[in-house]
Design a protein around this motif. Structure first.
Motif, PDB file in Angstrom:
ATOM      1  N   GLN A  50      44.293  29.878  44.115  1.00 20.74           N
ATOM      2  CA  GLN A  50      43.404  30.903  44.454  1.00 20.74           C
ATOM      3  C   GLN A  50      43.598  32.190  43.569  1.00 20.74           C
ATOM      4  O   GLN A  50      42.687  32.759  43.001  1.00 20.74           O
ATOM      5  N   ASN A  51      44.821  32.361  43.087  1.00 23.31           N
ATOM      6  CA  ASN A  51      45.209  33.371  42.178  1.00 23.31           C
ATOM      7  C   ASN A  51      44.303  33.190  40.735  1.00 23.31           C
ATOM      8  O   ASN A  51      43.703  33.900  40.223  1.00 23.31           O
ATOM      9  N   HIS A  52      44.526  31.753  40.542  1.00 20.97           N
ATOM     10  CA  HIS A  52      43.609  31.329  39.054  1.00 20.97           C
ATOM     11  C   HIS A  52      42.255  31.576  39.427  1.00 20.97           C
ATOM     12  O   HIS A  52      41.626  32.057  38.470  1.00 20.97           O
ATOM     13  N   GLY A  53      41.602  31.133  40.434  1.00 21.40           N
ATOM     14  CA  GLY A  53      40.428  31.234  40.732  1.00 21.40           C
ATOM     15  C   GLY A  53      39.868  32.598  40.890  1.00 21.40           C
ATOM     16  O   GLY A  53      38.552  33.016  40.098  1.00 21.40           O
TER      17      GLY A  53
ATOM     18  N   ARG B 224      37.373  37.358  37.875  1.00 20.48           N
ATOM     19  CA  ARG B 224      37.385  38.345  37.230  1.00 20.48           C
ATOM     20  C   ARG B 224      37.080  38.504  35.790  1.00 20.48           C
ATOM     21  O   ARG B 224      36.551  39.305  35.177  1.00 20.48           O
ATOM     22  N   HIS B 225      37.658  37.237  35.330  1.00 17.05           N
ATOM     23  CA  HIS B 225      37.266  36.886  33.585  1.00 17.05           C
ATOM     24  C   HIS B 225      35.861  36.752  33.341  1.00 17.05           C
ATOM     25  O   HIS B 225      35.283  37.494  32.390  1.00 17.05           O
ATOM     26  N   ALA B 226      35.106  36.234  34.226  1.00 16.42           N
ATOM     27  CA  ALA B 226      33.728  35.892  34.056  1.00 16.42           C
ATOM     28  C   ALA B 226      33.174  37.434  34.379  1.00 16.42           C
ATOM     29  O   ALA B 226      32.201  37.574  33.520  1.00 16.42           O
ATOM     30  N   GLU B 227      33.680  38.126  35.349  1.00 17.46           N
ATOM     31  CA  GLU B 227      32.979  39.327  35.411  1.00 17.46           C
ATOM     32  C   GLU B 227      33.013  40.160  34.268  1.00 17.46           C
ATOM     33  O   GLU B 227      32.052  40.821  33.942  1.00 17.46           O
ATOM     34  N   VAL B 228      34.388  40.219  33.661  1.00 21.38           N
ATOM     35  CA  VAL B 228      34.504  40.945  32.608  1.00 21.38           C
ATOM     36  C   VAL B 228      33.730  40.727  31.494  1.00 21.38           C
ATOM     37  O   VAL B 228      33.303  41.467  30.843  1.00 21.38           O
ATOM     38  N   SER B 229      33.476  39.390  31.416  1.00 19.94           N
ATOM     39  CA  SER B 229      32.857  38.831  30.245  1.00 19.94           C
ATOM     40  C   SER B 229      31.389  39.237  30.423  1.00 19.94           C
ATOM     41  O   SER B 229      30.705  39.584  29.454  1.00 19.94           O
ATOM     42  N   GLN B 230      30.844  39.072  31.698  1.00 16.27           N
ATOM     43  CA  GLN B 230      29.464  39.311  31.940  1.00 16.27           C
ATOM     44  C   GLN B 230      29.246  40.871  31.407  1.00 16.27           C
ATOM     45  O   GLN B 230      28.211  41.401  30.856  1.00 16.27           O
ATOM     46  N   MET B 231      30.234  41.790  32.023  1.00 19.57           N
ATOM     47  CA  MET B 231      30.260  43.295  31.729  1.00 19.57           C
ATOM     48  C   MET B 231      30.162  43.468  30.218  1.00 19.57           C
ATOM     49  O   MET B 231      29.357  44.316  29.862  1.00 19.57           O
TER      50      MET B 231
END
Length: 453
Positions: free
Chosen positions: A337-340, A345-352
């Motif tokens: 779950q933490n990895h998910g 968060r990584h996907a959100e930062v990449s999108q930002m």
């Protein structure tokens, strides 16, 4: 001292419990490194259908509907049928598309599905005998799975409201996740249940699907299409006497897809389930929070001398191994779950970052536009000065020519108008004199006496 034979007995019992699950090769694909053997354009023991084109088959997935163009349909149907009451169907799919994309994925357990249903969805199929699970954005939701049953008496295509025929549903997000989503169907002699990403969706003890039904997956896209990709369809059974040479022990399947199970079961996050500090926080049906500690069932320590019989020794060992297994499962779930969350968060930062780069690119365009506007302003200013000079020159030229022509015309009028007026006056006076003379002559003739002959 505990006897080593207890460990052997326990290992034999656990191995026997796990060995009762078999993989049905003839009804499964995607559990190995490739869906189809290299060089083949079809899935073994499955038929692929679609319109207007056939779905694209890659090494690790089949694309039922592409991301463009829209209004596509695709399907995969098993050539052989389910022959057991106790089975598990494991499906992994992924959906990608625009923000307002629309489409649906249908998982079927139906009689003669490839001919009766083909590439249709639950909204366009006529009469079918079996079960359908529909995954779409029903009523504007972020995602929903609904179950439908039909014994061949209902014509779904002509029904006035197909949505009211659903017998079970659950909400979950499935679009643009970047990873496959798992749907698992479990059917036994006593119960039918559906799981989404390892979480229960719905179940019923009133559903019985008899042997002889095909399993299939269909997808349909609209004008704003969704791309539906199927990575795996695996069928497991607890009894292999119906399949014989076409089954293998489930251990090989688990070994082949162990890392996939770890990722897809542990990465999936739900809005109603979070993990904080080793404690699991979930929400019950009433909406109240329920805190569960996975370590509150730990077996208390006890002296070795208290265990006198081999049966008690085996029971103690069995319980402790189960406790360790539960704790490890909780730890792996928490880590997953933490990895998910980290992946999200990584996907959100990449999108930002991507959005920021887009904005910066727009700023570069703005600077170029400002430079061009400055050049245009200079050109307009020089053009205005040039036009003003030309207008002044034209005004002076017009004034010069007008004044010159006006003076010449004035002199010409004076010259010709003076002589012309005298002649006119003389003509008028002369004509008056002639008229006056004629009048007097007429009077004189009228007043003179007439001579009679």
């Amino acid at each position: 001292m505990r006897s080593p034979s207890s460990f052997a007995v326990l290992a034999a019992v656990l191995a026997q419990a796990q060995a009762q699950q078999y993989l049905v090769n003839d009804l499964s694909f995607g559990y190995g490194t490739r869906i189809a053997p290299e060089g083949q354009r079809s899935i073994p023991n499955y038929s692929i259908q679609g319109r207007p084109g056939i779905p694209e088959l890659l090494s690790n997935k089949v694309i039922l509907t592409p991301v463009a163009p829209g209004n596509q349909r695709g399907a995969v149907w098993s050539d052989k049928t389910l022959q057991n009451q106790n089975w598990i169907a494991d499906v992994e799919f992924r959906a990608n598309g625009p923000e307002r994309g629309s489409g649906n994925l249908n998982i079927w357990i139906a009689r003669d599905g490839s001919h009766v249903i083909g590439a249709e969805s639950v909204y366009t199929v006529t009469r079918f005998d079996g079960l359908a699970l529909v995954i779409d954005q029903y009523s504007g939701s972020g995602g929903m799975l609904r179950g439908f049953l039909n014994d061949g008496s209902q014509d779904f295509k002509s029904h006035h409201n197909v949505d009211n025929l659903a017998f079970g549903h659950c909400s979950f997000a499935y679009r643009n996740l970047g990873r496959p989503t798992q749907i698992k169907l479990r059917h036994t002699e006593h119960k039918f249940s559906v799981e989404v990403a390892g979480r229960p969706c719905f179940e019923s003890d009133k559903i019985r699907i008899p042997p002889g039904y095909n399993i299939g997956i269909t997808a349909a896209s609209a004008d704003n299409p969704d791309s539906f990709e199927v990575f795996k369809l695996v069928v497991l059974t607890e009894d292999n006497h119906h399949y014989d040479d076409h089954t293998q022990n489930a251990h090989s399947y688990q070994d082949a897809s162990h890392h996939q199970e770890q990722q897809h079961h542990q990465q999936e996050q739900h809005e109603q389930q979070q993990t904080y500090g080793g404690k699991k926080q979930s929400f019950g049906r009433s909406g109240q929070k329920v805190i569960e500690d996975p370590f509150d069932t730990a077996i208390p320590d006890q002296e070795a001398d208290a265990i006198l019989s081999s049966k008690a020794q085996f029971a103690d060992l069995h319980n402790r191994l189960q406790s360790v297994n539960h704790h490890l499962t909780s730890i792996f779930r928490s880590m997953g779950q933490n990895h998910g969350v980290g992946e999200q968060r990584h996907a959100e930062v990449s999108q930002m970052i991507h959005d920021l780069k887009s904005e910066l690119y727009r700023l570069d365009k703005i600077s170029v536009l400002e430079h061009r506007m400055g050049d245009l302003e200079k050109e307009i200013r020089s053009l205005r000065n040039e036009i003003s000079g030309r207008l002044k020159e034209s005004e002076n030229s017009i004034k010069y020519h007008v004044s010159d022509k006006h003076e010449a015309l004035q002199e010409h009028v004076k010259t010709h108008a003076s002589s012309g007026h005298g002649k006119l006056i003389m003509v008028i006076v002369g004509s008056q004199l002639v008229l006056l003379g004629a009048y007097f002559y007429y009077k004189k003739k009228k007043s003179s006496p007439k001579k009679w002959v």
